[in-house]
Design a protein around this motif. Structure first.
Motif, PDB file in Angstrom:
ATOM      1  N   PHE A 132      16.656  29.355 -70.735  1.00  0.00           N
ATOM      2  CA  PHE A 132      17.299  28.577 -69.685  1.00  0.00           C
ATOM      3  C   PHE A 132      16.772  29.027 -68.327  1.00  0.00           C
ATOM      4  O   PHE A 132      16.760  30.225 -68.032  1.00  0.00           O
ATOM      5  CB  PHE A 132      18.820  28.756 -69.744  1.00  0.00           C
ATOM      6  CG  PHE A 132      19.405  28.353 -71.061  1.00  0.00           C
ATOM      7  CD1 PHE A 132      19.829  27.056 -71.279  1.00  0.00           C
ATOM      8  CD2 PHE A 132      19.493  29.268 -72.104  1.00  0.00           C
ATOM      9  CE1 PHE A 132      20.341  26.670 -72.506  1.00  0.00           C
ATOM     10  CE2 PHE A 132      20.008  28.896 -73.345  1.00  0.00           C
ATOM     11  CZ  PHE A 132      20.431  27.592 -73.541  1.00  0.00           C
ATOM     12  N   VAL A 133      16.347  28.061 -67.525  1.00  0.00           N
ATOM     13  CA  VAL A 133      15.892  28.342 -66.168  1.00  0.00           C
ATOM     14  C   VAL A 133      16.996  27.896 -65.216  1.00  0.00           C
ATOM     15  O   VAL A 133      17.367  26.719 -65.190  1.00  0.00           O
ATOM     16  CB  VAL A 133      14.576  27.611 -65.847  1.00  0.00           C
ATOM     17  CG1 VAL A 133      14.149  27.916 -64.412  1.00  0.00           C
ATOM     18  CG2 VAL A 133      13.477  28.026 -66.832  1.00  0.00           C
ATOM     19  N   ILE A 134      17.513  28.862 -64.452  1.00  0.00           N
ATOM     20  CA  ILE A 134      18.642  28.614 -63.543  1.00  0.00           C
ATOM     21  C   ILE A 134      18.172  28.877 -62.119  1.00  0.00           C
ATOM     22  O   ILE A 134      17.548  29.908 -61.844  1.00  0.00           O
ATOM     23  CB  ILE A 134      19.828  29.527 -63.909  1.00  0.00           C
ATOM     24  CG1 ILE A 134      20.248  29.268 -65.369  1.00  0.00           C
ATOM     25  CG2 ILE A 134      21.002  29.307 -62.957  1.00  0.00           C
ATOM     26  CD1 ILE A 134      21.214  30.297 -65.929  1.00  0.00           C
ATOM     27  N   ASP A 135      18.466  27.952 -61.216  1.00  0.00           N
ATOM     28  CA  ASP A 135      17.949  28.086 -59.853  1.00  0.00           C
ATOM     29  C   ASP A 135      18.867  28.946 -58.978  1.00  0.00           C
ATOM     30  O   ASP A 135      19.935  29.393 -59.432  1.00  0.00           O
ATOM     31  CB  ASP A 135      17.652  26.712 -59.243  1.00  0.00           C
ATOM     32  CG  ASP A 135      18.886  25.917 -58.846  1.00  0.00           C
ATOM     33  OD1 ASP A 135      19.998  26.488 -58.766  1.00  0.00           O
ATOM     34  OD2 ASP A 135      18.741  24.703 -58.603  1.00  0.00           O
ATOM     35  N   PRO A 136      18.480  29.231 -57.744  1.00  0.00           N
ATOM     36  CA  PRO A 136      19.279  30.122 -56.887  1.00  0.00           C
ATOM     37  C   PRO A 136      20.681  29.625 -56.570  1.00  0.00           C
ATOM     38  O   PRO A 136      21.533  30.407 -56.142  1.00  0.00           O
ATOM     39  CB  PRO A 136      18.432  30.224 -55.609  1.00  0.00           C
ATOM     40  CG  PRO A 136      17.022  30.008 -56.072  1.00  0.00           C
ATOM     41  CD  PRO A 136      17.146  28.949 -57.130  1.00  0.00           C
ATOM     42  N   GLU A 137      20.938  28.337 -56.775  1.00  0.00           N
ATOM     43  CA  GLU A 137      22.279  27.787 -56.560  1.00  0.00           C
ATOM     44  C   GLU A 137      23.111  27.784 -57.838  1.00  0.00           C
ATOM     45  O   GLU A 137      24.234  27.265 -57.855  1.00  0.00           O
ATOM     46  CB  GLU A 137      22.179  26.358 -56.014  1.00  0.00           C
ATOM     47  CG  GLU A 137      21.437  26.259 -54.692  1.00  0.00           C
ATOM     48  CD  GLU A 137      22.075  27.101 -53.603  1.00  0.00           C
ATOM     49  OE1 GLU A 137      23.316  27.084 -53.516  1.00  0.00           O
ATOM     50  OE2 GLU A 137      21.346  27.771 -52.857  1.00  0.00           O
ATOM     51  N   GLY A 138      22.565  28.350 -58.922  1.00  0.00           N
ATOM     52  CA  GLY A 138      23.293  28.394 -60.181  1.00  0.00           C
ATOM     53  C   GLY A 138      23.207  27.113 -60.988  1.00  0.00           C
ATOM     54  O   GLY A 138      24.009  26.893 -61.909  1.00  0.00           O
ATOM     55  N   ILE A 139      22.233  26.259 -60.671  1.00  0.00           N
ATOM     56  CA  ILE A 139      22.068  24.986 -61.369  1.00  0.00           C
ATOM     57  C   ILE A 139      21.053  25.148 -62.500  1.00  0.00           C
ATOM     58  O   ILE A 139      19.985  25.747 -62.304  1.00  0.00           O
ATOM     59  CB  ILE A 139      21.595  23.886 -60.403  1.00  0.00           C
ATOM     60  CG1 ILE A 139      22.592  23.733 -59.254  1.00  0.00           C
ATOM     61  CG2 ILE A 139      21.409  22.559 -61.138  1.00  0.00           C
ATOM     62  CD1 ILE A 139      23.999  23.372 -59.671  1.00  0.00           C
ATOM     63  N   LEU A 140      21.387  24.620 -63.667  1.00  0.00           N
ATOM     64  CA  LEU A 140      20.486  24.680 -64.812  1.00  0.00           C
ATOM     65  C   LEU A 140      19.370  23.664 -64.619  1.00  0.00           C
ATOM     66  O   LEU A 140      19.609  22.465 -64.535  1.00  0.00           O
ATOM     67  CB  LEU A 140      21.263  24.375 -66.096  1.00  0.00           C
ATOM     68  CG  LEU A 140      20.469  24.384 -67.394  1.00  0.00           C
ATOM     69  CD1 LEU A 140      19.842  25.743 -67.636  1.00  0.00           C
ATOM     70  CD2 LEU A 140      21.368  23.992 -68.562  1.00  0.00           C
TER      71      LEU A 140
END
Length: 215
Positions: A132-140
């Motif tokens: 899973f790649v999760i961005d700095p805002e916590g979005i998948l």
């Protein structure tokens, strides 16, 4: 949605990643600890298994490359903290590779279920090879599942995070096998006027729907 999917969870792209707090080989960790940075959360079927060992060594060797692009790594399997500690120490002893990132203790399967890592029909109740790649805002932003028998390409996940960062920063898409320095794809036009004007905007123009630009 059938009952099995309801039990094991199906996270969805471009929505907040499931929150968690868990014990790891580096102490307690939560998703919130990674706020402001990219995160690759990846599961493996079990400690002390050969394919998983190759994957962990590959992630460890690429750790500095992930750090250089602001991305942290976090492993998980449905094994105990003591098993994780013994396995990572064994990897260092037998292969000379130190594992620099935390590994979640998930005997309760709480995190694995929240992320849909348990696929009973794939073999048993072990976590499949999910990433899973999760961005700095916590979005998948991306998720990839592999079968029990085949290891992942760590280089592909490094490329994928870089591509996502480029898309966010430049407002572009990236073509197959894109890597830094390659031309990127201009998003499709949204109006007839924009489509008509594409040829005059300085892009690498093939047709109104297919244009490239420097990224």
């Amino acid at each position: 949605m059938d009952s099995q999917n309801q039990v094991y969870g199906l996270p969805r792209l471009n929505e907040p990643a499931p929150q968690f707090t868990a014990n790891t080989t580096h102490g307690p960790k939560s998703l919130g600890d990674y706020r402001g940075r990219w995160l690759i959360l990846f599961s493996h079927p079990a400690d002390f298994t050969p394919v998983c060992t190759t994957e962990f060594m590959a992630f460890a060797k690429a750790h500095k490359d992930f750090q250089a692009i602001g991305c942290d790594l976090l492993g998980l399997s449905i094994d105990s903290l003591f098993s994780h500690l013994a396995w990572t120490r064994n990897i260092k002893e037998k292969f000379g590779v130190e594992i620099p990132f935390p590994v979640i203790d998930d005997l309760s399967m709480k995190v694995a279920k929240a992320y849909g890592m348990i696929h009973p029909e794939a073999g048993d109740t072990s976590a499949v090879r999910a990433t899973f790649v999760i961005d700095p805002e916590g979005i998948l932003r991306a998720m990839v599942y592999y079968p029990m028998t085949n290891g992942r390409s760590v280089a592909e996940f490094l490329r994928l995070v870089t591509a996502l960062q480029t898309s966010d920063a430049k407002g572009v898409a990236t073509p197959e096998s894109w890597k830094p320095g390659d031309m990127a794809i201009v998003p499709p036009p949204r109006t007839a006027a924009d489509a008509e004007a594409r040829a005059k905007k300085g892009y690498e123009y093939t047709d109104w729907y297919f244009c490239k630009t420097a990224a």
